[in-house]
Design an enzyme around this catalytic site. Sequence first.
Site, mmCIF file in Angstrom:
data_model
loop_
_atom_site.group_PDB
_atom_site.id
_atom_site.type_symbol
_atom_site.label_atom_id
_atom_site.label_comp_id
_atom_site.label_asym_id
_atom_site.label_seq_id
_atom_site.Cartn_x
_atom_site.Cartn_y
_atom_site.Cartn_z
ATOM 1 N N GLU A 211 -1.444 14.796 24.465
ATOM 2 C CA GLU A 211 -0.672 14.065 23.454
ATOM 3 C C GLU A 211 -0.965 14.465 22.012
ATOM 4 O OE1 GLU A 211 -1.437 9.964 24.427
ATOM 5 O OE2 GLU A 211 -0.344 10.091 26.318
ATOM 6 N N ASP B 137 1.560 15.922 27.958
ATOM 7 C CA ASP B 137 2.165 15.041 26.941
ATOM 8 C C ASP B 137 3.290 14.200 27.552
ATOM 9 O OD1 ASP B 137 2.586 13.854 24.441
ATOM 10 O OD2 ASP B 137 2.510 15.769 23.374
ATOM 11 N N GLU C 208 2.222 12.247 35.446
ATOM 12 C CA GLU C 208 1.941 10.800 35.413
ATOM 13 C C GLU C 208 3.219 10.015 35.723
ATOM 14 O OE1 GLU C 208 -0.019 9.581 31.794
ATOM 15 O OE2 GLU C 208 -1.211 11.400 31.683
#
Length: 454
Positions: free
Chosen positions: A244, A298, A369
Amino acid sequence: MRNQKDLLESVLGKIENNLKNDINADELSEDFSLSSVHLQRLFKQAFNKSVGAYIRSRKLSASIRDLLYSGLNVQDIALEYGFSYEQAYILSFRREFGFTPGDLRRNRYLVKTTLPLKPFGQMSMYENYFLVGSIINEKYIDDSYFSLIKNHFNTVTPQNNLKPILLTSNRGGAYNWDYADQMVNRVLENGIPVHGHVLVWHDWTPEWLTKGTKAEVDDNLKNYITDVLTHYHGRINSWDVVNEAIRDNLSAVETTGDWKKCLRADSPWYKALGANYIETAFRAAREAAPDITLYYNDYGLEYPRKADAVWKMINDINNRYKKETGQERNLIEGLGIQSHYNIKNFDENKVRSSLRKFTILNIELSISELDITTSAYEEGEGKDIVMTEHDAAVQAFVYSRLFKLYREYAPYISRVTMWGIDDHNSWLSAGNPCLFDRYLIPKKAFNAVFNTAK
Ligand code: GLA
């Protein structure tokens, strides 16, 4: 007498543990006291391929790591994997992948390998496409969850336990490895590979790591990465090095300019070291463990501007590295696309164009994710909210569209990891984002994913 399922599981385990030995169907049948014909028949019925073909494919696929990351010559690798001479290995390799081991080494083609069979979980339907993963955490290490992981998933990412704040709370190189080690080892003992998450992030990082003069913080960054990668060397073969780093809500002008202007300025690493912290981190990681796959991870990559900034960053860092080293190998070899979606704003076309854009980077992609929340999440309530039938159906539809898309892009995707097994334990519990409900009963979403594999 053992049942067929246990028997085949043991056969597969034996094959996996002997890829570097001279293993074949006759030896296996002797080990398991069966006639060779019987074993062949069982294997073929269950997996639709012969024992010999499977062993050969697994050996060839496993050898790719050595080709890419070891200094061994092709002959040594051939012998290591039990081929009697180099030419036999080269021939089989070409038949399997369409080019020679030397070609792969020189050009670092992306290849679709044969993954270990996990025949008795339903997600094994994706075996020919990509790994399907789950997170692991303090809860999920318990048997009720862990057996579900073993059954359905073939890769695992520790949700929090490898984050800097949990690994190193004290200045001066004092690490708290114990709990993370127990977790990682338990997963590995069950034959499931672990993906490492995460080394450098603005969150979950102890303050001391990013405090001090520029030179001190630079040292902290390099030492931390080196220590963790060294500690897990041989156990964890891929890591999210940086998480990120790019900010949200970029303007069109920002994304046409220098990617360095798109970085989050609130990261303590950025504050201490400026934009170079990203490249420094990846270079330190490559130096500490040259044989592992380094990822940038990210969220929000379905938004074209953020995707552009990430694309430029990876491309720029990789080009500089390749020019400098004179090698074809990239520094950032993987992109983790987090994929936390919501049924209301899910836009398949955006996800598709972002995937398409990233394929041009010629690095492996992972959906790192994945979860899909429903409207309840937006209402911001607590846990165990009962989903409406309508939401459950829409969620299932979105999951199936996504997995269809992932299958389409399977040559580029190496892993799809669910960020949670069940709705009760999810970090977004109120949005019921998982494939299993709080009782671990498969939801409509699970069936949709399963059916999409057929
Ligand atoms: C980000 C991180 C994950 C996790 C989630 C929230 O996506 O990458 O490690 O912390 O937020 O669970």
